[in-house]
Structure formats: C-alpha cells, structure tokens
Design a protein around this motif. Structure first.
Motif, PDB file in Angstrom:
ATOM      1  N   MET A   1       0.848  -1.198   0.000  1.00 22.68           N
ATOM      2  CA  MET A   1       0.000   0.000   0.000  1.00 22.68           C
ATOM      3  C   MET A   1       0.885   1.250   0.000  1.00 22.68           C
ATOM      4  SD  MET A   1      -2.997   1.253  -0.103  1.00 22.68           S
ATOM      5  CE  MET A   1      -3.841  -0.305   0.031  1.00 22.68           C
ATOM      6  N   GLU A 191       1.434   3.497 -15.805  1.00 20.76           N
ATOM      7  CA  GLU A 191       2.284   2.354 -16.126  1.00 20.76           C
ATOM      8  C   GLU A 191       3.403   2.759 -17.087  1.00 20.76           C
ATOM      9  OE1 GLU A 191       1.149  -1.522 -16.650  1.00 20.76           O
ATOM     10  OE2 GLU A 191      -0.821  -1.382 -15.739  1.00 20.76           O
ATOM     11  N   ARG A 219      -8.581   3.005  -6.003  1.00 18.74           N
ATOM     12  CA  ARG A 219      -8.193   1.663  -5.582  1.00 18.74           C
ATOM     13  C   ARG A 219      -7.294   1.026  -6.637  1.00 18.74           C
ATOM     14  NH1 ARG A 219     -13.602   2.212  -4.654  1.00 18.74           N
ATOM     15  NH2 ARG A 219     -14.392   2.015  -2.518  1.00 18.74           N
ATOM     16  N   HIS A 220      -7.670   1.218  -7.917  1.00 21.50           N
ATOM     17  CA  HIS A 220      -6.879   0.662  -9.013  1.00 21.50           C
ATOM     18  C   HIS A 220      -5.530   1.374  -9.125  1.00 21.50           C
ATOM     19  CE1 HIS A 220     -10.263  -1.724  -9.952  1.00 21.50           C
ATOM     20  NE2 HIS A 220     -10.943  -0.839 -10.646  1.00 21.50           N
ATOM     21  N   PHE A 222      -3.798   2.702  -6.644  1.00 17.13           N
ATOM     22  CA  PHE A 222      -2.942   2.213  -5.560  1.00 17.13           C
ATOM     23  C   PHE A 222      -2.459   0.787  -5.855  1.00 17.13           C
ATOM     24  CE2 PHE A 222      -5.803   5.040  -2.721  1.00 17.13           C
ATOM     25  CZ  PHE A 222      -5.162   6.172  -3.198  1.00 17.13           C
ATOM     26  N   ASP A 223      -3.351  -0.045  -6.390  1.00 20.13           N
ATOM     27  CA  ASP A 223      -2.947  -1.404  -6.748  1.00 20.13           C
ATOM     28  C   ASP A 223      -1.857  -1.382  -7.824  1.00 20.13           C
ATOM     29  OD1 ASP A 223      -4.753  -2.468  -4.955  1.00 20.13           O
ATOM     30  OD2 ASP A 223      -6.274  -2.952  -6.466  1.00 20.13           O
ATOM     31  N   THR A 224      -1.993  -0.476  -8.783  1.00 15.14           N
ATOM     32  CA  THR A 224      -1.001  -0.370  -9.849  1.00 15.14           C
ATOM     33  C   THR A 224       0.339   0.080  -9.301  1.00 15.14           C
ATOM     34  OG1 THR A 224      -2.706   0.104 -11.501  1.00 15.14           O
ATOM     35  CG2 THR A 224      -0.451   0.755 -12.044  1.00 15.14           C
ATOM     36  N   ASP A 226       1.468  -0.415  -6.323  1.00 14.86           N
ATOM     37  CA  ASP A 226       2.036  -1.558  -5.601  1.00 14.86           C
ATOM     38  C   ASP A 226       2.607  -2.590  -6.568  1.00 14.86           C
ATOM     39  OD1 ASP A 226       1.448  -0.525  -3.116  1.00 14.86           O
ATOM     40  OD2 ASP A 226      -0.398  -1.681  -2.857  1.00 14.86           O
ATOM     41  N   ARG A 227       1.857  -2.895  -7.610  1.00 11.35           N
ATOM     42  CA  ARG A 227       2.293  -3.921  -8.556  1.00 11.35           C
ATOM     43  C   ARG A 227       3.579  -3.518  -9.267  1.00 11.35           C
ATOM     44  NH1 ARG A 227       1.102  -4.164 -13.822  1.00 11.35           N
ATOM     45  NH2 ARG A 227      -0.680  -2.757 -13.613  1.00 11.35           N
ATOM     46  N   VAL A 256      -7.568   2.140   2.868  1.00  8.76           N
ATOM     47  CA  VAL A 256      -6.136   2.367   3.006  1.00  8.76           C
ATOM     48  C   VAL A 256      -5.827   2.866   4.403  1.00  8.76           C
ATOM     49  CG1 VAL A 256      -5.898   2.883   0.550  1.00  8.76           C
ATOM     50  CG2 VAL A 256      -6.248   4.769   2.164  1.00  8.76           C
TER      51      VAL A 256
END
Length: 258
Positions: A1, A191, A219-220, A222-224, A226-227, A256
């Motif tokens: 996160m 990205e 949310r997406h 933050f996920d991106t 992290d990934r 979060v």
C-alpha cells in the motif's frame, strides 16, 4: 500500500502552517508537502515536523507575479536571473527545513514563445540541478482548464524536457488529477511513465475533491503502484468538500491507511 503525504497547500487551509503540520500528524499522516512556505522560518517548520514524526517532502519555486497571471518562472525567456535567484532562496529554505524535493514551476507561456520557453526551461533546469545535486527537482504539468497557457500539460512534453535536460535528479511529478483532465487513461499513463516519476499526487477527477469520487477509481491506482513497485509517496493534493478532518473518511472508504 502506498505511503500518503498531506499537501498542506490545500489541507487545513483555515490554520497557520505550523498548526497544519500538527493537524497532519494528529490525522495519522507521516509526511507533508508544501507550496510556498517561505514566510515561515525553515527551522520552525523542521522542528514542528520532527515533533510530529513527519517527513517534509518538498516545496515549490516562486510563482512570480501572480497578480499579472504568472505561475512560475522556469520557462520564461528574459527572466533567467530572477528564476535562479528564486531557486537559490527556495533551495536554501528547503535545505534548512529538511525537504528533499523542489517542484520547479515552468509558468504560463504565450503560444508564439514556446520554442524559446522550452530552451529557457531546459537551461534553467540544468543549472538548478547542478546547484542542488541532493534534491529531486520535479516537473508538473497543469491542465489547460485550470491554468490556460501553462507551458506543459502532458506527460509526453515533460518526458521530452526531462530527457533533454539530462540530469539524473530531475523527475516527473505525476498528478493524477491533472493527467485525468488533460489526457485521460490515468492507469495506462501511470504504467508507461512510472520509471520517470519522482512523486505522485491524487485528487478526484474532475472535481479535485477527496479521491473517493469521480472518474478515477483510486483503488486501481494504488494497486497499480504496488504492482509496479513504486516506493515513493502519494501526495493528497485535493480541495476538501467541507472540512479537512471529516473529509478524511475517504481513507476508510478506499480501505487504506495513512
């Protein structure tokens, strides 16, 4: 996160700066970022951040004569000495306060002056980067609705300036709000450009309110982050719909922690 920073240019605007720092610490933030805090002693800001366990991330270069529509000097031909003087003052303040980054504001440029403005900005950035090798210098595009005529509003334009500047300590500030209004496809552009990014900022698109509404599902985002292994901070640079503290419900809504 991701780790979140409170942008005290927008949050708790009804309080003096030192009290905003206290409020950020009380809310659970572990870092803050500022706009133009130079009217407050840097030693006082450093001490207050330390007392609250907060890291000071960065500040902005002077905006110039805002009453005349100026919003930065970095890309203004003929204003090079004024820019470098302002950068020197900003750098001294940032060093004394313990900040690690400076947003170099490019400014509003007439359409016919863009080629000269680009050359001016690149030269100014090269000089500034050499003056501050330990600092990260950030380039932020501003959408043309909020700031018509601002020198750049696209990531491609900033990436081109960064490449030609050729300084390792110059990076892109990815403000998802401005990217969303100027270009769209926030996730795709994140990205693509993340290898060039030194800092991320968030706000709802298009309202610039808390990041729990609008066209971008954070949310997406933050996920991106992290990934992709983003290790930096995410600056909360939004305008609260009402009070800042009640508006922090977005943290719970998005699942979060600060």
């Amino acid at each position: 996160m991701p780790r979140f920073s409170a942008n005290l240019g927008f949050l708790w605007p009804d309080r003096p700066l030192l009290e905003r720092i206290d409020a950020a610490g009380a809310a659970g933030f572990r870092a803050v970022e500022l706009h133009w805090p130079q009217d407050v002693a840097p030693d006082a800001v450093r001490a207050r951040c330390a007392a609250q366990g907060l890291r000071l991330l960065g500040i902005n270069t002077p905006p110039g004569r805002t009453e005349l529509g100026e919003f930065g000097l970095g890309a203004l031909p003929g204003r090079e000495s004024e820019f470098l003087d302002g950068f020197s003052v900003t750098l001294d303040w940032a060093r004394r306060a313990g900040a690690g980054a400076i947003h170099v504001m490019a400014g509003v440029v007439p359409p016919g002056a863009r080629d000269a403005a680009r050359a001016t900005l690149i030269d100014n950035l090269r000089r500034a980067a050499g003056m501050a090798p330990e600092m990260t210098l950030l380039l932020e595009g501003i959408n043309q609705t909020d700031r018509p005529g601002y020198f750049y509003s696209t990531l491609e334009a900033k990436a081109g300036v960064l490449a030609e500047t050729g300084a390792a300590n110059v990076r892109i500030l990815f403000d998802a709000y401005h990217v969303g209004l100027s270009e769209g496809d926030v996730l795709g552009r994140l990205e693509r450009y993340l290898p060039l990014v030194g800092h991320v900022q968030i706000a709802a698109v298009p309202s610039r309110a808390e990041p729990d509404e609008g066209e971008v599902d954070y949310r997406h985002v933050f996920d991106t982050l992290d990934r992709l292994g983003y290790a930096g901070w995410v600056g909360c640079e939004y305008r609260p719909r009402a009070g800042t503290d009640p508006g922090l419900d977005w943290v719970r809504t998005l699942g979060v922690t600060l």
